[in-house]
Enzyme design. Structure first.
Site, PDB file in Angstrom:
ATOM      1  N   GLY A 193      39.312   5.412 -33.902  1.00 46.12           N
ATOM      2  CA  GLY A 193      40.438   6.325 -33.756  1.00 46.12           C
ATOM      3  C   GLY A 193      41.527   6.186 -34.788  1.00 46.12           C
ATOM      4  N   THR A 238      38.026  10.859 -19.765  1.00 46.92           N
ATOM      5  CA  THR A 238      38.813   9.636 -19.814  1.00 46.92           C
ATOM      6  C   THR A 238      39.213   9.249 -18.395  1.00 46.92           C
ATOM      7  OG1 THR A 238      39.632  10.042 -22.041  1.00 46.92           O
ATOM      8  CG2 THR A 238      40.954   8.596 -20.655  1.00 46.92           C
ATOM      9  N   HIS A 254      41.539   1.658 -24.085  1.00 46.32           N
ATOM     10  CA  HIS A 254      42.391   2.703 -24.641  1.00 46.32           C
ATOM     11  C   HIS A 254      43.186   2.187 -25.835  1.00 46.32           C
ATOM     12  CE1 HIS A 254      43.423   6.861 -23.219  1.00 46.32           C
ATOM     13  NE2 HIS A 254      44.327   6.737 -24.172  1.00 46.32           N
ATOM     14  N   TYR A 267      40.917  15.167 -20.010  1.00 49.51           N
ATOM     15  CA  TYR A 267      41.807  14.548 -19.026  1.00 49.51           C
ATOM     16  C   TYR A 267      41.778  15.433 -17.775  1.00 49.51           C
ATOM     17  CZ  TYR A 267      43.979  11.389 -22.445  1.00 49.51           C
ATOM     18  OH  TYR A 267      44.219  10.405 -23.366  1.00 49.51           O
ATOM     19  N   ARG A 296      46.595   0.696 -25.053  1.00 48.73           N
ATOM     20  CA  ARG A 296      47.695   1.621 -24.757  1.00 48.73           C
ATOM     21  C   ARG A 296      47.855   1.918 -23.275  1.00 48.73           C
ATOM     22  NH1 ARG A 296      49.244   4.477 -29.461  1.00 48.73           N
ATOM     23  NH2 ARG A 296      49.363   6.580 -28.608  1.00 48.73           N
ATOM     24  N   LYS A 335      34.874   7.448 -20.362  1.00 43.73           N
ATOM     25  CA  LYS A 335      35.576   6.604 -21.336  1.00 43.73           C
ATOM     26  C   LYS A 335      36.700   5.837 -20.649  1.00 43.73           C
ATOM     27  CE  LYS A 335      38.141   6.872 -25.713  1.00 43.73           C
ATOM     28  NZ  LYS A 335      39.386   6.230 -25.242  1.00 43.73           N
ATOM     29  N   SER A 359      40.402  15.983 -28.487  1.00 40.62           N
ATOM     30  CA  SER A 359      41.180  15.634 -27.297  1.00 40.62           C
ATOM     31  C   SER A 359      41.619  16.871 -26.529  1.00 40.62           C
ATOM     32  CB  SER A 359      42.412  14.833 -27.717  1.00 40.62           C
ATOM     33  OG  SER A 359      43.275  14.604 -26.617  1.00 40.62           O
TER      34      SER A 359
END
Length: 379
Positions: free
Chosen positions: A322, A168, A268, A142, A271, A244, A120
């Site tokens: 995950g 993402t 996600h 991100y 989330r 994603k 990440s």
């Protein structure tokens, strides 16, 4: 049925775990309530979080027989590379919240299992240290408010040896995760976004009625991400590009037209938008829409080898997993994460053979049927 006994942790958890849910129980026994909520929770009323599981449980498989199950292989191809099974470790922020070895332990487990590890942007270990483990590493990106910093991250990932960039696209800001708000969740001092800063940030400052992590991402992530940014990224990197967070077939088609090598059908993990369609229900329409022009992966709610087979039967080329890795890491470090992937591989091999498939390609030919979802069962 559950025995009612206290869950085991550490080495005992790896030796006695028979399914991924065993690690969820073991992790719950060692994590603080607020860290457990941060990992397990969803946004809003957690409608989509719960619906992901219910929707997967409604997918019933129609097995074939007399197909010679003497040799069953889980080997597959993901983004043009061979993987031991059609599974990649999903990007999850801040692994060091649950174990001191953090992403390094999880990446070592993924390497041993022969599957890609997705690091990440918000990993608690720098990307260079993660790729130094030596396995296949994808970098999850991100888009930051500072575009130059975003591109520096991409260059760092390339220079470190990452094999793909996973952008993402469903987080203009963090969804309202009420568990974190009620807990006034903030990062402990020893956990940082190691790719972005070496010291404390707003994510560490606890305040009333807010999640400090949400405050930090709101200040850091760009909410202006558009298809033009995707085109720019495609021009600037030669690595495989994955988008994603795609649920609409129209977005999947546009992703492929924009040069994406794959999309991840994902909400996600429940989330972001509460009330978003379960990922597994969105999957068939996306597969039909892209017509093989890009790979289609799936995440959100995968908890067993049977779930992986469900996704394959509905057209996915693989899945991302995950939370179970985080549970294994919390319960027993690298050994726990490795055992999660070992169980998943064993379950997938079992599911393939019992469904009459000698390998991953055959799974795409299985028929599925919609069935009722009963209450969750604990075994």
């Amino acid at each position: 049925m559950s025995s009612g006994a206290e869950p085991e942790t550490g080495a005992a958890a790896t030796e006695t775990a028979l399914c991924l849910a065993d690690f969820e129980r073991a992790a719950a026994a060692v994590l603080s309530a607020e860290v457990r909520d941060f990992v397990a929770g969803g946004s809003g009323a957690e409608t989509t979080l719960d619906a992901n599981r219910a929707a997967l449980d409604r997918v019933f498989l129609v097995p074939r027989v007399l197909t010679d199950a003497s040799r069953v292989s889980t080997e597959s191809r993901l983004l043009g590379r061979t993987a031991a099974m059609p599974v990649a470790v999903a990007p999850v922020a801040y692994h060091r919240l649950v174990h001191p070895d953090g992403e390094l332990a999880a990446a070592r487990a993924a390497k041993a299992a022969g599957v890609p590890f997705t690091a990440s942007t918000l990993s608690s270990v720098p990307i260079e240290e993660i790729t130094a483990v030596g396995g296949a590493v994808w970098f999850q990106l991100y888009w930051l408010r500072d575009t130059a910093q975003t591109m520096r991250l991409v260059r760092r990932a390339e220079d470190a040896g990452c094999e793909a960039v996973v952008l993402t696209v469903d987080v203009p800001w963090m969804g309202r995760r009420l568990r974190d708000v009620r807990n006034r969740f903030a990062l402990p001092g020893h956990v940082t976004a190691a790719n972005l800063t070496s010291g404390p940030s707003s994510a560490h400052r606890r305040a009333a009625d807010v999640s400090a992590v949400a405050v930090h991402t709101g200040r850091t992530f760009s909410s202006a991400l558009t298809w033009s940014h995707v085109a720019d990224l495609r021009e600037r990197t030669g690595l495989p590009l994955v988008l994603k967070g795609v649920l609409a077939p129209e977005d999947a088609v546009r992703a492929a037209e924009s040069g994406a090598d794959a999309v991840v059908v994902s909400n996600h993990g429940g989330r972001q938008l509460d009330g978003a369609v379960p990922s597994i229900e969105a999957l068939p329409d996306v597969v039909r829409a892209v017509r093989g022009s890009c790979e289609v992966l799936l995440d959100s709610g995968i908890r067993s080898g049977t779930d992986v087979l469900r996704a394959l039967a509905l057209g996915a080329s693989g899945v991302l997993v995950g939370r179970p890795l985080i549970w294994g890491l919390a319960a027993a470090g690298e050994a726990g994460a490795a055992r999660v992937l070992e169980l998943l591989a064993d379950e997938l091999r079992d599911a393939l053979g019992l469904s009459g498939c000698d390998g991953v390609a055959a799974a795409a030919r299985l028929r599925t049927a919609a069935g009722p979802a009963g209450p969750p069962r604990t075994v």
